[in-house]
Design an enzyme around this catalytic site. Sequence first.
Site, short mmCIF file in Angstrom:
data_model
loop_
_atom_site.label_atom_id
_atom_site.label_comp_id
_atom_site.label_asym_id
_atom_site.label_seq_id
_atom_site.Cartn_x
_atom_site.Cartn_y
_atom_site.Cartn_z
N SER A 683 0.80 -1.22 0.00
CA SER A 683 0.00 0.00 0.00
C SER A 683 0.84 1.27 0.00
CB SER A 683 -0.94 0.00 1.20
OG SER A 683 -0.21 0.04 2.41
N LYS A 726 -6.68 3.69 8.51
CA LYS A 726 -5.78 4.67 7.90
C LYS A 726 -6.40 6.07 7.91
CE LYS A 726 -3.49 1.23 4.99
NZ LYS A 726 -3.25 0.73 3.63
#
Length: 792
Positions: A683, A726
Site C-alpha cells: 500500500s 488509515k
Amino acid sequence: MHVNNNHDKIQTLPVLPMKNTALLPYIVMPLSVGRLRSMAAVEAALATEDKEIVLLSQRDSSVENPSQNDLYTYGTKAVIRKINRPNANLVEILVLGIERVMLLKLEETQPYLVGRVQIAPVSPEHTPEVEALRRSVVEIAGKAVDLAQTQVPFEIQQLADDDTEPMRLAYLLASLFSLDLQKEQTLLEAQTMADTFRLLHNYLSHELQVLEIRNKINTRARDEMSKEQKEYMLRQQMRAIQQELGEQGAENDDVVQLRERLAKADLPDDIRKEAERELKRLERLPAQSPDHNVTRTWIEYVLELPWRGTTEDKIDIANAREVLDADHFDLKEVKARILEHLGVLKMNATAKAPILCLVGPPGVGKTSLGQSIARALGRKFERFSLGGLHDEAELRGHRRTYIGAMPGRLIQAMRRAGSRNPVILLDEVDKLGRDHRGDPSSALLEVLDPEQNNTFRDNYLDLPFDLSKVMFVTTANGLESVPRPLLDRMEILRLAGYTEEQKIQIARRYLIPRQMKEAGLTDETFQIDEPALAQVIRRYTREAGLRRLERQIGKLTRKGALHFAEGKPGPFLLTVETLAELLGPEPFMPEQARKHVGPGVATGLAWTEVGGDVLYIEAALLPESKGFTLTGQLGEVMQESAKTAQSYIWAHAGEFGIDPAKFKDWGVHLHVPAGATPKDGPSAGVTMTVALTSLYTKLPARPDVAMTGEITLTGLVLPIGGVKEKVLAARRSGISTVILPKANQKDLHDVADEIRAEMEFHFVEHVHEMLHITIPGLAPIAPETHFEEVPA
C-alpha cells in the site's frame, strides 16, 4: 629356568570349527556337531588312538564352510571323551581341552579340515604381580559365585589353596561365567600369564558389578512384593472383619456414592454403559492401586460433564440490544450479528451456533464483547487464552496411560460451565504455536467445524461429546498467522479503532466511572473537563484501542484519591493547564511538525495491528553514485513496490520533464523512518511514487495530503485494506485530505458520517491523477491510452 619341551612340537590334526563359543584348556565341554565336514573331522579323530582334535572358533558364525581366514589363529587341542549319535545328521560329543595351539596352515579342506598346528603353552611366571592378580581374581570369582547363587563343581578358595597351576586356575574360573566369544578368544590369545590374569580380572570385575546391580534390583522388588502382599492380606482381613461387623469401609463408601450419582445422572446410553463398565472395574481394584485413583477421577469427570443439561436462551431481542449497548459503545456490525442469531433461535431453536472471529487492534473490546454476548443470550461464559499454546494435548487432553493425565481445556471449560450451550471465548487465536508436540491449530479444525464437533473426542475421556450447541467466539489482532483452513471455519467480524469523539464518549460512559469507583471518588469530588479529556487522548495516548487511555485516567483518579487522603479541600478539578503537572511531559506530539517538507518527502498511511499510522517516506539523490538504496527494515513486498515506482518514473521521465540521465548518473536513497520497526505490504507504492517524482522534479509534495494504494508498472492504482484505520490515523495527525484507490470508495461506509463530512477524499485510478493532486506545479498530464498497431 623351566623349559617346555612341547613348545616347538608341530602336529597335523583334524580341525573342528565352532560358532559363537571357544574351548579353553582344561575345560570339559559338550558339543553338537551337524555340519558334514565337522562330522567327518570327528570320525577321523575317533579313528586315531589318541582321539585328538583341534577346536578353532569362527570369526563369522554365518559362514557354513569356513576357510583359514574365517578361523581364529589360536585354539585348543582336545580329546574326545564321549560320543553319541542320536541320528544320521547329528553327532554329540564331550571334549576335554588339553593345551593351547596355534594354527599354522590348513593342509586339507575335504572331506574335512586338517590343520598343521603348533603347541603354544603360556610360559609360567613367578612374580609378585602375577601372585597378586591371582589372589584378586580368586576373591572376585568367589564373590561373584556367591551373588550368582550357582552350584560349582569345586570350592574356589580350596582350588586356590591347593597350589593349582595358575593357567589352569585362570581357565577354570573363566569357564564359570558366561563370557562372550570375543572375551574368551582374547583370553586364549594372551601371550603371558600376567596378561591372562589382567584380562580375567577386568572381565570378572565387570561380571561382579552386573551381579551386584541385579541382586540389588531383585532385593528391592522382593521387598516391595512382600510389602504389597502384606498389605493385601491385611486389607482382606480388614474387609472380612468389617463384613462380620456389618460396617462399610471408606473404599466401599466411595464406590457406593459414585454408583448413586451414576444412577441419578442424565447420561446418554452409550456414555452410561461405559461409565458402568469402569465403575465395576473400580470395585475390583484395591484402593492402593495406581489405577484406582485414575479410574475414580475419570468417572467423576464423566458424571460432572453436562451431557444433556442446557441453559435456556433468553430470546428477548430488545433486552439483548440494551445489554450490548450498555456494555459497548458503537460496534454496530458485531451487535447486529448477535441480534441476527437471536432472531434465528427464536424461529428455529435447533439452529447451530455461529463461530465468530473478532479481529481488531488491542484494547477495542474484543474479549469483553464475548462476556456481553453471553449476558445478552443468558448463557454461561468461559474463556481461555490460546496465546503461546504449543502442545496439542492442552486442547485434546492426555491419554489416561500417562501419569497426571487430565482432560483438555475444552472439556474442562464445559465442566466448569455446567451447560451444553455456553459461550466459549478462545482468546488470541492468531498467537497459537506449533512444535514437535503437535499443532494446536489443527486440533481446532474439528472443534470449530459444526459438521464435526458434535462427536468431539477428548483423549482423556475417549467418549464422544457434543460441542455443536456451544457458541465459539475467537479473537485475534491479525489474520496473517491464522492457518487458512481454520480461517475458513470462522465468520470474520472486524473491530476497527475508535475515533477521538468515540473515545471521549467511551471515557465518559465507562472508563472514568469505573476508575472513580476503584479510587473511591464521586462526581462531586472528581471532575475532568472536555478539553482536558481530549488533551489526554491526543497527547498522552496514541492507539486504536482504549487500554492506554484507561491507564492514564486511572493515574489521574489516583492523584485525586491522594489529594483527598492528605486532607486537602475539593473538588479535584482537572484542566488542560494541570495535566502536565499530573501526567508529566506529553509523550506524543501531533504530526503538525511536518507542515513544511522539501522535495523527496511524501505522506503515506499504514495499517498496523494496533490501528492505523502515518508513514513519511523520504528520498534523496546521491551525486557521483549509482544504484537504489532502501532502508527502514522494509519487507520484500515493500521493496518491490519501491522498485516498481522507480521503474515507472524512469519509463515516463519525459512526460514529467525529468532528465533520464539522472537515473544513470545519480544514485537514490529511499528511507522509511522508524527504522527499528519492520514494515511490509504494497500500500505504500503510490507514496513512494510521489516521493520519487518530487525528488526528481525538485517540486515539494503537499504536506496536508496523505495517500495509500498499490501501484503497478503501468501506473494503475490498485485497492488496499485497512481503509478505516488509515483514515482515522490521518485525522489524528491533523491531515485533512486523503487520496484512496477508486476501488476503495465503497469502504468509506465504515467511517463515521461526521468524519467523512469533516475530511476531503480523492479517489484515483491512475498515478497521474495522484501526482497532479499531491505535487503543485507538476504539469497535469493525462495517462497515455493509445497503442501503436504492431505490423504482422
